[in-house]
Structures are given as C-alpha cells and as structure tokens.
Design a protein around this motif. Structure first.
Motif, PDB file in Angstrom:
ATOM      1  N   GLN A  53      23.382  76.022  32.768  1.00 39.08           N
ATOM      2  CA  GLN A  53      22.613  76.621  33.860  1.00 39.08           C
ATOM      3  C   GLN A  53      23.458  77.699  34.522  1.00 39.08           C
ATOM      4  OE1 GLN A  53      20.485  73.851  36.477  1.00 39.08           O
ATOM      5  NE2 GLN A  53      21.180  75.040  38.252  1.00 39.08           N
ATOM      6  N   ASP A  54      22.884  78.880  34.672  1.00 38.47           N
ATOM      7  CA  ASP A  54      23.574  79.967  35.357  1.00 38.47           C
ATOM      8  C   ASP A  54      23.314  79.857  36.855  1.00 38.47           C
ATOM      9  OD1 ASP A  54      24.431  80.876  32.925  1.00 38.47           O
ATOM     10  OD2 ASP A  54      23.018  82.532  32.793  1.00 38.47           O
ATOM     11  N   ILE A  55      24.393  79.950  37.634  1.00 38.63           N
ATOM     12  CA  ILE A  55      24.267  79.795  39.082  1.00 38.63           C
ATOM     13  C   ILE A  55      24.972  80.943  39.805  1.00 38.63           C
ATOM     14  CG2 ILE A  55      24.134  77.272  38.948  1.00 38.63           C
ATOM     15  CD1 ILE A  55      27.097  77.223  39.869  1.00 38.63           C
ATOM     16  N   VAL A  56      24.606  81.159  41.039  1.00 41.03           N
ATOM     17  CA  VAL A  56      25.298  82.115  41.900  1.00 41.03           C
ATOM     18  C   VAL A  56      26.547  81.437  42.455  1.00 41.03           C
ATOM     19  CG1 VAL A  56      25.149  83.483  44.019  1.00 41.03           C
ATOM     20  CG2 VAL A  56      23.152  83.290  42.510  1.00 41.03           C
ATOM     21  N   ASP A  57      27.675  82.112  42.347  1.00 41.89           N
ATOM     22  CA  ASP A  57      28.928  81.566  42.861  1.00 41.89           C
ATOM     23  C   ASP A  57      29.785  82.730  43.360  1.00 41.89           C
ATOM     24  OD1 ASP A  57      31.366  80.410  43.400  1.00 41.89           O
ATOM     25  OD2 ASP A  57      31.401  79.155  41.599  1.00 41.89           O
ATOM     26  N   ALA A  58      29.779  82.927  44.656  1.00 51.03           N
ATOM     27  CA  ALA A  58      30.491  84.062  45.255  1.00 51.03           C
ATOM     28  C   ALA A  58      31.993  83.998  45.037  1.00 51.03           C
ATOM     29  CB  ALA A  58      30.175  84.119  46.743  1.00 51.03           C
ATOM     30  N   SER A  59      32.505  82.833  44.702  1.00 55.54           N
ATOM     31  CA  SER A  59      33.954  82.696  44.511  1.00 55.54           C
ATOM     32  C   SER A  59      34.415  83.234  43.161  1.00 55.54           C
ATOM     33  CB  SER A  59      34.363  81.230  44.648  1.00 55.54           C
ATOM     34  OG  SER A  59      33.862  80.459  43.542  1.00 55.54           O
ATOM     35  N   GLN A  60      33.476  83.496  42.275  1.00 52.69           N
ATOM     36  CA  GLN A  60      33.817  83.986  40.937  1.00 52.69           C
ATOM     37  C   GLN A  60      33.852  85.523  40.917  1.00 52.69           C
ATOM     38  OE1 GLN A  60      34.936  82.061  38.719  1.00 52.69           O
ATOM     39  NE2 GLN A  60      34.275  80.076  39.536  1.00 52.69           N
ATOM     40  N   PRO A  61      34.606  86.093  39.973  1.00 50.44           N
ATOM     41  CA  PRO A  61      34.793  87.552  39.939  1.00 50.44           C
ATOM     42  C   PRO A  61      33.501  88.368  39.948  1.00 50.44           C
ATOM     43  CG  PRO A  61      36.288  86.481  38.411  1.00 50.44           C
ATOM     44  CD  PRO A  61      35.385  85.406  38.941  1.00 50.44           C
ATOM     45  N   LYS A  62      32.471  87.904  39.227  1.00 55.91           N
ATOM     46  CA  LYS A  62      31.206  88.627  39.182  1.00 55.91           C
ATOM     47  C   LYS A  62      30.099  87.928  39.964  1.00 55.91           C
ATOM     48  CE  LYS A  62      32.039  91.136  34.888  1.00 55.91           C
ATOM     49  NZ  LYS A  62      31.519  91.482  33.539  1.00 55.91           N
ATOM     50  N   GLY A  63      30.509  86.978  40.797  1.00 57.23           N
ATOM     51  CA  GLY A  63      29.547  86.321  41.672  1.00 57.23           C
ATOM     52  C   GLY A  63      28.622  85.336  40.994  1.00 57.23           C
TER      53      GLY A  63
END
Length: 357
Positions: free
Chosen positions: A274-284
């Motif tokens: 599952q693809d999720i939004v994660d602001a902590s990752q380089p591409k969000g």
C-alpha cells in the motif's frame, strides 16, 4: 461547302485531343500519384533514431517519446550518431519500433518503413548469442548487458518478433520472405535457451531468473538491487510464450507444468502493498506491506536455495522484509506483484484443456 475543310480540320483536332491529350493527363496523374509517398510522423522519427546496425538505442535509459517534435539540432545529432553501437532491447527498445513500423507500412505503403523494420529484424538475428538467447544490449557486452535478459520481458519481446515473422502474423506477412527461415531457426534456438536456463532447485525444475549468464546459463546478477534469484515476474512472460507453441513437445509441456507448479508453491496469501503519504520520507511517500485476507501476491525475487522472498536495495544486501531496504528503492521498484494471477486462474487451465494430455 466552303466551310467543309475547316470543319474537317476542327474535327481532326478534337479527335487528337481526346486521343492524346486526355491520355497524357491520365499518365501525368499516375506518375504524380506514384511519386507521392505517405509519411507518418512517428515512423519518420523512428527512422532518425535507428542505428546503422538496424537496432535502436534508449538514450539516458528512458524509452523514446516519438510523439514529440524533434528540434533541428537533435535531428542533426541523430544523423551524426547513426554509427553508434548502443542499440538495446531493454524496455521494448528495437522491438517496439519494429512492430510499429510494420503496422505503419500496412497503412501507408511507405517502403522506407518496411525496410527499416526488416533491418531491425536482421539486427535481432545477428544479436542472438550462441546459447540462443539475447543480451540486453548488442554489441555492447559490458557488465550485465551481455547476460541473457528476461528482465522486463526483453528476450520474450524478441521471441514474439521471431514468431510473428516466421508465421506471417500481426502485420509481419509483408516482410521479406527470406527472413522466414532465419526467424524460424532463431525462435527454435531461443526456445532451446529457455529450456536450458530453467533453474533446477534441489533436484526440482522451477522457474527463471531475470537474467542468466550466457555461458554457464546460471542465474546472474544485474543491477545492484537485482541479485541472482528466481523471478515471480519474468517467469510469467516466458510461460505465456511457451503456451502458444502448437503441438508442444514433451520437454516444453514439462517446462510449463513445472514453472506453474513453482508459481503456485511460491504465492504469498494474506498481504498486499500500500502506498501512503509520509512527510518524513525524501519524496513524501512510502510503500508498506499490510494484511489483506483476500489478497495473493508474489515476490519479485526468491532465494535460489531456500525459495524464500528477499529484498535488496542499492547496497546489494538481501533482506527479509521490504521495510528493511531504503525508501528510494521501496517506492521506486516493484518487489511485490500479482503478475501470475491471470496465468494461473485462466490461461494455464485453458492450455491444459488443449495440450494437457
């Protein structure tokens, strides 16, 4: 009576005009029509990109966008690069152009498109190695470019061309008939290569790696994150091709049955990505594995000895879980997929009904 000679002259002139004048117009029209060559913008750009050895490159590692208008500077550069030896079959390069050009020839009757496609087919025949396989590049044999490449269906795309030419199907009935015996021989060698590269794991015939060494025929490493392994993706395309063979020999049936059995044994039930939004990752964003009792997936890579799935980042270290590799690879590469689903549910059962006995 005085007007009789004049009337006779006018009649003669009219006759001559009808006889020769109108005929001349028709002849001129035929010549003009013959000189008009229908051009297709996409095909014309393909001709520009084609190398003199018959193959096509993949500039920068990306598929060429033939719908874009080319600036004069690029057109000049492409003409100057005709002798470059960077042709490839990666990501449908060369095979895509051949398929497009033979179809466009049927629509336009432009002989330049047919000739370019035939040159491309000849390039593929020349690029076939002694084992019967195709490397990702030819004549470039550096690094993993020389390996027999099933990755992203590269070799199978070539095998479909061989089959279409030899059978005169999918618009290939128009190509030079002298290519038919050559492509038949090429396809036979290719099938032999497929059978010889099918991996035997602990005495049992299984599936294929994304690439195999052209000399030992064993699974081989490609990019840093593509280690020698058994593939839950590329094996599907190979099986599909083998299932199109009419009156398959026992060794082909055995190959198909063994590979399908391996896919059945290697399925993973109860999870999905599952693809999720994660602001902590380089591409969000991130890609995670979640439980789903209705989901069945396969891994891209399976260990050659244990048959357990593994995941590798750019450090080339195999790990047991997708979460253990770097985010850039997690979201940028397909480590899980449903590639064999239709093959197992529909295509293989249909094949069994026809050729299972």
């Amino acid at each position: 009576m005085k007007n009789k000679p004049l009337l006779s002259l006018l009649t003669t002139l009219l006759f001559l005009f009808v006889l020769f004048g109108s005929g001349s117009c028709k002849t001129s029209s035929v010549i003009s029509s013959a000189q008009e060559v229908v051009k297709d913008s996409v095909a014309e750009r393909m001709l520009l990109y084609q190398r003199n050895n018959g193959g096509w490159p993949q500039p920068g590692g990306d598929a060429i966008n033939y719908t874009k208008t080319l600036p004069e500077s690029l057109m000049s550069a492409l003409l100057a690069e005709k002798n470059k030896l960077d042709a490839t079959i990666d990501d449908q390069a060369t095979t895509r152009e051949i398929n497009t050009l033979v179809s466009t020839y049927k629509k336009t009757n432009n002989p330049a498109y047919l000739k370019a496609a035939e040159n491309g087919i000849s390039y593929l025949l020349t690029a076939q190695n002694t084992a019967g396989g195709w490397g990702q590049f030819y004549p470039d044999s550096s690094s993993y470019h020389k390996h027999i490449t099933y990755n992203d269906n590269a070799m199978m795309d070539v095998m479909w061309i061989m089959k279409s030419v030899s059978e005169g199907t999918k618009d290939f009935e128009t190509v030079d008939k002298a290519l038919i015996p050559r492509t038949k021989a090429g396809m036979a060698k290719g099938i032999g290569c497929i059978l010889k590269t099918q991996f035997v794991q602990n005495g049992k015939l299984t599936a294929w790696c994304a690439q195999h060494d052209r000399k030992t025929l064993l699974p081989a490493k490609a990019r840093a994150f593509e280690l020698a392994s058994l593939s839950g993706n590329e094996s599907v395309g190979i099986i599909r091709f083998l299932m199109t063979i009419e009156n398959p020999a026992p060794e082909i049936k055995n190959s198909i049955n063994a590979a399908v059995a391996w896919l059945e044994a290697s399925k993973i039930v109860g999870i999905k990505t599952q693809d999720i939004v994660d602001a902590s990752q380089p591409k969000g964003k991130d890609r995670i594995v979640v439980t789903d009792p209705n989901s069945t997936v396969w891994a891209r890579f399976y260990n050659l000895e244990t048959n357990k799935p593994f995941f590798t980042g750019r450090d080339s270290v195999p790990r047991a879980a997708l979460a253990e590799i770097e985010n850039e690879r997690r979201v940028g590469y397909a480590y899980y997929g449903t590639w064999p689903a239709k093959l197992l549910s529909t295509e293989y059962p249909d094949w069994l009904k026809k050729w299972g006995n």
